[in-house]
Design a protein around this motif. Structure first.
Motif, PDB file in Angstrom:
ATOM      1  N   PHE A  10       9.556  -1.757   5.758  1.00 60.68           N
ATOM      2  CA  PHE A  10      10.816  -1.019   5.824  1.00 60.68           C
ATOM      3  C   PHE A  10      10.670   0.315   5.086  1.00 60.68           C
ATOM      4  O   PHE A  10      10.187   0.351   3.951  1.00 60.68           O
ATOM      5  N   VAL A  11      11.101   1.357   5.768  1.00 58.39           N
ATOM      6  CA  VAL A  11      11.081   2.744   5.279  1.00 58.39           C
ATOM      7  C   VAL A  11       9.791   3.059   4.527  1.00 58.39           C
ATOM      8  O   VAL A  11       8.744   3.203   5.156  1.00 58.39           O
ATOM      9  N   PHE A  12       9.788   3.142   3.194  1.00 60.60           N
ATOM     10  CA  PHE A  12       8.628   3.654   2.464  1.00 60.60           C
ATOM     11  C   PHE A  12       7.651   2.576   2.006  1.00 60.60           C
ATOM     12  O   PHE A  12       6.645   2.886   1.377  1.00 60.60           O
ATOM     13  N   SER A  13       7.944   1.300   2.261  1.00 59.36           N
ATOM     14  CA  SER A  13       6.998   0.233   1.947  1.00 59.36           C
ATOM     15  C   SER A  13       6.071   0.015   3.142  1.00 59.36           C
ATOM     16  O   SER A  13       6.515   0.023   4.287  1.00 59.36           O
ATOM     17  N   SER A  14       4.781  -0.193   2.883  1.00 63.69           N
ATOM     18  CA  SER A  14       3.811  -0.282   3.969  1.00 63.69           C
ATOM     19  C   SER A  14       4.007  -1.554   4.794  1.00 63.69           C
ATOM     20  O   SER A  14       4.469  -2.571   4.287  1.00 63.69           O
ATOM     21  N   PRO A  15       3.659  -1.502   6.093  1.00 61.65           N
ATOM     22  CA  PRO A  15       3.734  -2.703   6.924  1.00 61.65           C
ATOM     23  C   PRO A  15       2.815  -3.784   6.391  1.00 61.65           C
ATOM     24  O   PRO A  15       1.676  -3.506   6.011  1.00 61.65           O
ATOM     25  N   PRO A  16       3.277  -5.034   6.362  1.00 65.37           N
ATOM     26  CA  PRO A  16       2.446  -6.116   5.834  1.00 65.37           C
ATOM     27  C   PRO A  16       1.454  -6.610   6.885  1.00 65.37           C
ATOM     28  O   PRO A  16       1.567  -6.272   8.061  1.00 65.37           O
ATOM     29  N   PRO A  17       0.501  -7.450   6.471  1.00 65.13           N
ATOM     30  CA  PRO A  17      -0.411  -8.056   7.453  1.00 65.13           C
ATOM     31  C   PRO A  17       0.336  -8.991   8.394  1.00 65.13           C
ATOM     32  O   PRO A  17       1.472  -9.393   8.124  1.00 65.13           O
ATOM     33  N   LEU A  18      -0.318  -9.354   9.492  1.00 66.34           N
ATOM     34  CA  LEU A  18       0.247 -10.325  10.421  1.00 66.34           C
ATOM     35  C   LEU A  18       0.458 -11.656   9.700  1.00 66.34           C
ATOM     36  O   LEU A  18      -0.295 -12.028   8.801  1.00 66.34           O
TER      37      LEU A  18
END
Length: 432
Positions: A165-173
């Motif tokens: 979400f917004v400024f937090s990086s996408p997590p792994p699958l």
């Protein structure tokens, strides 16, 4: 002239000061400033060049999705009246940071009270919200105030952005709310140095908060919720348990059942085909507006925007702008596909004695009577508010602030309530 020993001491202190700006070993904590203005011209161009129908295909109201005239009005306001730089400046009035935890970049706001005995508090948002939905409550919660029993309380407030979400990086699958709970516990304890803390959760943030409440029962010492991550009970189940509702609760319960039966199309899409909707709307600000604004309009108190509500069109446009300008619409909807078991039907009691407080806002799309909330935690307070809906931090900030403050009557933390490490004071000194 300074002695060599004094110079050595000053050098060591300066080294420690600079090193602490990264938050200690492994976390790379840094002050953060929102600067998305460079993407606004293209966003505005896409909004301006998006064609919409000249009239509704069918006159069916909002039951089948956002109404055309509502979308057209929002689009016009986005083009003609909305000023991103003004909204960005208001968001930047808060102290923002990023930290790297388990390889994930976590964005968070950290606002500290001037009170020495302030209680550490983490506020966890959901979808389609962001940290922005807590903006009206953050600073008031840092100010000292009295609970209903007369106890003086204030909070050191931490508001992280969920992974993706917004400024937090996408997590792994296959990243789940339990994984998010784990890194948020690390954020509070190891990064910020709070040995114990309180929490608040809403929507998906309630699932994260409940996982924290249940799994980290030594560090989480009080929890406040406006949403329970268990499927709401049906009318038949309430009858079977001889649960009697007030007239206002009956209305909320019917609204909850309507949402259960006809309001979860978005959920099914995002849980099973997140790429379809994610790619389709990835570079369409008006498309994201239609998808997100429909939830804000349908899930909120119809008096939205009427004081004390701060859920105005500007707030909705700010929320959508954050998603579009950070390219996070796609990664945010994936939280549904990664957590298909996030809201179970079987109610289970959390293995903790930490007090739980619950606030049911009358226009929320989920309804849980007191008897059901008591099945999942050490319930010490249950309140029903006739005003406000799913986005309580924007719709009824005074009630939410008051209810969160009530945790001060029940919170018993261990160790210092102010950060024990040196990062916070020194990093804030560098950044501001």
């Amino acid at each position: 002239m300074r002695s060599p020993l004094k110079l050595l001491y000053l050098f060591a202190a300066a080294f420690k000061f600079v090193a602490s700006a990264t938050g200690g070993p492994g976390f790379e904590v840094r002050p953060f400033k929102i600067n998305l203005s460079g993407g606004v011209p293209r966003m505005k161009s896409l909004i301006d060049n998006t064609r919409l129908p000249t009239k509704p295909l069918y006159d069916v109201g909002q039951d089948m999705g956002i109404e055309l005239d509502v979308l057209r009005k929002l689009r016009s306001e986005w083009l003609d009246d909305f000023d991103w730089d003004t909204q960005q400046a208001e968001l930047n009035e808060f102290h923002h940071y990023t930290a790297v935890i388990e390889g994930q970049t976590v964005h968070f706001i950290h606002e500290r009270s001037a009170e020495e005995d302030a209680i550490p508090l983490i506020l966890v948002h959901g979808w389609p919200g962001s940290f922005q939905e807590f903006i009206p409550v953050i600073k008031p919660l840092t100010q000292p105030a009295k609970t209903s029993s007369g106890k003086r309380v204030s909070y050191n407030v931490v508001v992280p952005s969920l992974p993706g979400f917004v400024f937090s990086s996408p997590p792994p699958l296959n990243w789940t709310v339990r994984d998010t709970a784990r890194i948020f516990n690390t954020l509070m304890t190891d990064v910020l140095g709070y040995p114990t803390f309180a929490l608040h959760g809403t929507d998906w943030g309630s699932a994260v908060a409940y996982s924290l409440y249940s799994s980290f029962n030594e560090t989480v010492r009080a929890g406040h919720f406006v949403w329970v991550n268990f499927v709401p009970p049906t009318p038949q189940e309430l009858v079977e348990k001889n649960i009697t509702l007030s007239p206002a609760q009956n209305i909320t319960e019917r609204r909850s059942m309507d949402w259960e039966t006809t309001g979860q199309g978005y959920l099914n899409e995002q849980a099973t085909k997140p790429n379809d909707v994610g790619f389709a709307l990835y570079d369409s600000p008006v498309g994201q507006l239609a998808w997100i604004a429909a939830k804000f309009k349908l899930w909120s108190d119809p008096r939205a925007g009427t004081p004390p509500s701060l859920l105005t069109n500007t707030a909705i446009l700010t929320s959508v702008s954050l998603y579009y300008l950070t390219d996070s619409f796609l990664s945010a909807v994936w939280i549904y596909a990664q957590n298909t078991d996030g809201f179970p039907e079987d109610y289970t009691m959390a293995p903790t004695d930490a007090p739980m407080l619950f606030s049911q806002f009358g226009y929320n799309i989920g309804f849980w009577p007191q008897e059901y909330v008591a099945l999942v935690g050490n319930l010490v307070s249950y309140k029903f508010h006739t005003a406000g809906g799913h986005f309580a931090g924007l719709e009824n900030p005074p009630a939410l602030i008051e209810d969160i403050r009530e945790m001060g009557d029940h919170y018993v933390g261990g160790g210092p309530k102010s950060p024990s490490n040196s990062f916070v004071n020194q990093a804030e000194g560098i950044a501001y």
